[in-house]
Structure formats: C-alpha cells, structure tokens
Write an enzyme that holds these catalytic residues in place. Structure first.
Site, mmCIF file in Angstrom:
data_model
loop_
_atom_site.group_PDB
_atom_site.id
_atom_site.type_symbol
_atom_site.label_atom_id
_atom_site.label_comp_id
_atom_site.label_asym_id
_atom_site.label_seq_id
_atom_site.Cartn_x
_atom_site.Cartn_y
_atom_site.Cartn_z
ATOM 1 N N HIS A 1 -8.415 -2.971 3.726
ATOM 2 C CA HIS A 1 -7.965 -3.070 2.333
ATOM 3 C C HIS A 1 -7.950 -4.530 1.881
ATOM 4 O O HIS A 1 -8.462 -4.871 0.806
ATOM 5 C CB HIS A 1 -6.570 -2.448 2.211
ATOM 6 C CG HIS A 1 -5.930 -2.646 0.874
ATOM 7 N ND1 HIS A 1 -5.912 -1.670 -0.103
ATOM 8 C CD2 HIS A 1 -5.265 -3.715 0.350
ATOM 9 C CE1 HIS A 1 -5.272 -2.125 -1.160
ATOM 10 N NE2 HIS A 1 -4.868 -3.363 -0.918
ATOM 11 N N GLU A 2 -7.385 -5.402 2.710
ATOM 12 C CA GLU A 2 -7.295 -6.817 2.346
ATOM 13 C C GLU A 2 -8.667 -7.492 2.337
ATOM 14 O O GLU A 2 -8.948 -8.336 1.484
ATOM 15 C CB GLU A 2 -6.340 -7.549 3.291
ATOM 16 C CG GLU A 2 -4.915 -7.035 3.280
ATOM 17 C CD GLU A 2 -4.308 -7.002 1.880
ATOM 18 O OE1 GLU A 2 -4.732 -7.828 1.023
ATOM 19 O OE2 GLU A 2 -3.436 -6.163 1.625
ATOM 20 N N HIS B 1 -10.294 -6.854 -0.910
ATOM 21 C CA HIS B 1 -9.864 -7.770 -1.963
ATOM 22 C C HIS B 1 -10.711 -9.041 -1.933
ATOM 23 O O HIS B 1 -11.095 -9.575 -2.979
ATOM 24 C CB HIS B 1 -8.393 -8.142 -1.773
ATOM 25 C CG HIS B 1 -7.438 -7.111 -2.281
ATOM 26 N ND1 HIS B 1 -7.577 -6.488 -3.499
ATOM 27 C CD2 HIS B 1 -6.312 -6.590 -1.727
ATOM 28 C CE1 HIS B 1 -6.575 -5.646 -3.690
ATOM 29 N NE2 HIS B 1 -5.802 -5.680 -2.621
ATOM 30 N N GLU C 1 -5.770 -2.469 -6.726
ATOM 31 C CA GLU C 1 -5.284 -1.796 -5.530
ATOM 32 C C GLU C 1 -6.064 -0.505 -5.276
ATOM 33 O O GLU C 1 -6.415 -0.185 -4.142
ATOM 34 C CB GLU C 1 -3.786 -1.497 -5.650
ATOM 35 C CG GLU C 1 -2.896 -2.732 -5.669
ATOM 36 C CD GLU C 1 -3.079 -3.606 -4.447
ATOM 37 O OE1 GLU C 1 -3.344 -3.070 -3.352
ATOM 38 O OE2 GLU C 1 -2.971 -4.833 -4.590
#
Length: 296
Positions: free
Chosen positions: A142-143, A146, A218
């Site tokens: 997930h990070e 980003h 998100e």
C-alpha cells in the site's frame, strides 16, 4: 498493465492544485494589503508562498519523519522487514526506499518523499509485531503504491499551501476588524464584507480539498497494493487489525495524520456525513469490503 498509470495524472493534479492555491494566496494578499493600505503585503505573500513551497518540496520527507519520531534502520537491524520491502520493490519496479521505524505499538505506517528516488517508508513497531507476513506485505505494498502513484507529493503540496492560506486568512480576518479606511472611499463596506468572507472560507476550502484528495488516494493505493501482492486478504486483514487497535501514537499530529495508512488518532469514532467530510481517511469498513470483493 502499468501499476502506476495514474502517476502522470497525479503530477498534473499537483500542478493544478498549486496553481489554485497560489491564486488564493494572491487574492488573500491583495485583500489584506488593501485593508492595511500596504501593497507590499501582496508581494510578501507571493514570495512566502513560493519559498515555503520550495522548502516543502525538497524537505517534506525529512520534516514528516522528524515530526513522527521515525528512526532509520538498515538491513541488519530488521532483515524480515527489509526483505519484504526489497521484494515488493522489485515487483513494482521501484528503487528501495529508506526504511524507518516509529517506536509505538500502534499498527500504522506511512510513506513520504517527492519522488521514488527520494522516498521513505516508516512503520511502527506495532505493525511489525502484530501483523503476520501477508498482512505486513499488504501494508508495505500500500505504501509503495503511494510512492509509485506520486500522490505523496500531492499531499505535501496541499498541506503546505493550505497552511500558508490558513495563516494569511487569519491575517486577513484581523485586518478586516482592525484595518482603517478613509470614510470617503467608495465601496469600503463591500470590500470589508468580501475580506471577511474570503478570510473565513479560504482555510475551510483548503482543508476540504486536502481531505478529499487524501481519501481518494487511499482507495487507489489499496487497489494498487493488491496488484502487487495478488492477495487482497493480506491488506484487508491488516486494516481489520488496525480498526481493532486502540494503542495511541503520541507523535501523531494534525499536520501528518493524513499520511498514515489509517488515522493515528484513536478513540470513539463518530459517524455522519459531516464527520465523513472532515475525515482524513475513508472508513475502514468500506476499504475492507472493497478489498474482500476483489478476485484474482
């Protein structure tokens, strides 16, 4: 499929947001300068916006990490975490970011940096201790998304420019109350009203735009992260544990809260459309539902 096909759109969105905020800064500077009869305030406001934006662009990662109390680690400090990051970076085609650890038992993590070559990931000790391998991979993916999607830069720009606007709006509000105009100057009352409206609404608009972008990014990072791991349940399980985690993150601030995978502020969660409007993150329940609806 290109995992990060949205990055060009995010970069364009960043420049658009910078332009919008700079226009607001100029408008606020003009209003304040008018009420105080000081044209130099407008020039100062523009210079302040440009300088602060440059400082944030080049040093936002260092600022965010320092504010969060994150400490750098190397390969030998935590081989398990380092190998997970390294393997996912190979899959994503990204350079390995600097890795930091936050000494808190809350489950949380965030990524920062202006581009993939100058990126960093920070995870809490609780994330490492409480998540299994699949869940930790989901959070890291997930990070990394980003970073790959370039939406961290968007968040940084919005935070900095919104902060500048909030400060200038406060100046404008004070100028509206205490500024003195010549009695024979036409339109003075109308401009006073305009100044008050701008000073009150500008920080509100800046906050809403920042939070809206934060929520959207998100969902995108959740989807992009699952494309890396090919295992939606990993991130879904991590988010579920985050929702049940009541540990406090003492270094969390309003300035950095939106960077984390989930809000670092724990407590009774209120619901309602107004609360949702000012929430830095979408509801965990919605994110988990979407993730568990994905099929590979």
């Amino acid at each position: 499929m290109n995992l990060y096909s949205q990055k060009d759109a995010n970069i364009r969105r960043t420049w658009l947001l910078m332009t919008v905020f700079l226009v607001l800064v100029i408008a606020l500077g003009w209003v304040i300068g008018y009420f105080l009869q000081s044209p130099g305030i407008l020039y100062f406001a523009v210079m302040l916006a440009v300088v602060m934006n440059l400082v944030a662009y080049w040093n936002s990662d260092k600022i965010a990490l320092a504010m969060s109390g994150a400490k750098p680690i190397g390969h030998n400090d935590n081989e398990h975490l380092y190998h997970i990051v390294e393997n996912l970076c190979i899959t994503a085609g990204l350079p390995v970011p600097r890795i930091y650890v936050i000494h808190s038992m809350q489950i949380n993590a965030f990524a920062t940096g202006r581009d993939p070559k100058h990126a960093a990931i920070a995870v809490t000790m609780g994330t490492i201790a409480k998540l299994n391998k699949n869940e930790l991979e989901g959070v890291i993916a997930h990070e990394l998304s980003h970073i790959g999607n370039r939406d961290i830069l968007i968040s940084t720009v919005i935070v900095v420019l919104a902060g500048i606007i909030a400060i200038m709006a406060d100046w404008g509000l004070r100028a509206s109350f205490f500024g003195r105009r010549d009695n024979d100057r036409g339109g003075g009352n109308l401009l006073l009203l305009i100044g008050l409206v701008v000073a009150l609404l500008a920080p509100l608009a800046a906050t809403i735009m920042r939070l809206a972008v934060s929520r959207k990014r998100e969902y995108l990072a959740d989807a992009s992260g699952v494309l890396l791991t090919r295992y939606p349940e990993g991130l879904a399980g991590a988010l579920e544990k985050i929702g049940n985690d009541h540990e406090q993150l003492r270094t969390a601030t309003n300035a950095t809260a939106h960077l984390f995978i989930s809000s670092p502020f724990k407590g009774k969660q209120k619901t309602g459309w107004l609360v949702g409007l000012f929430s830095t993150h979408p509801p965990l329940e919605d994110r988990i539902k979407i993730l568990r609806g994905m099929k590979f």
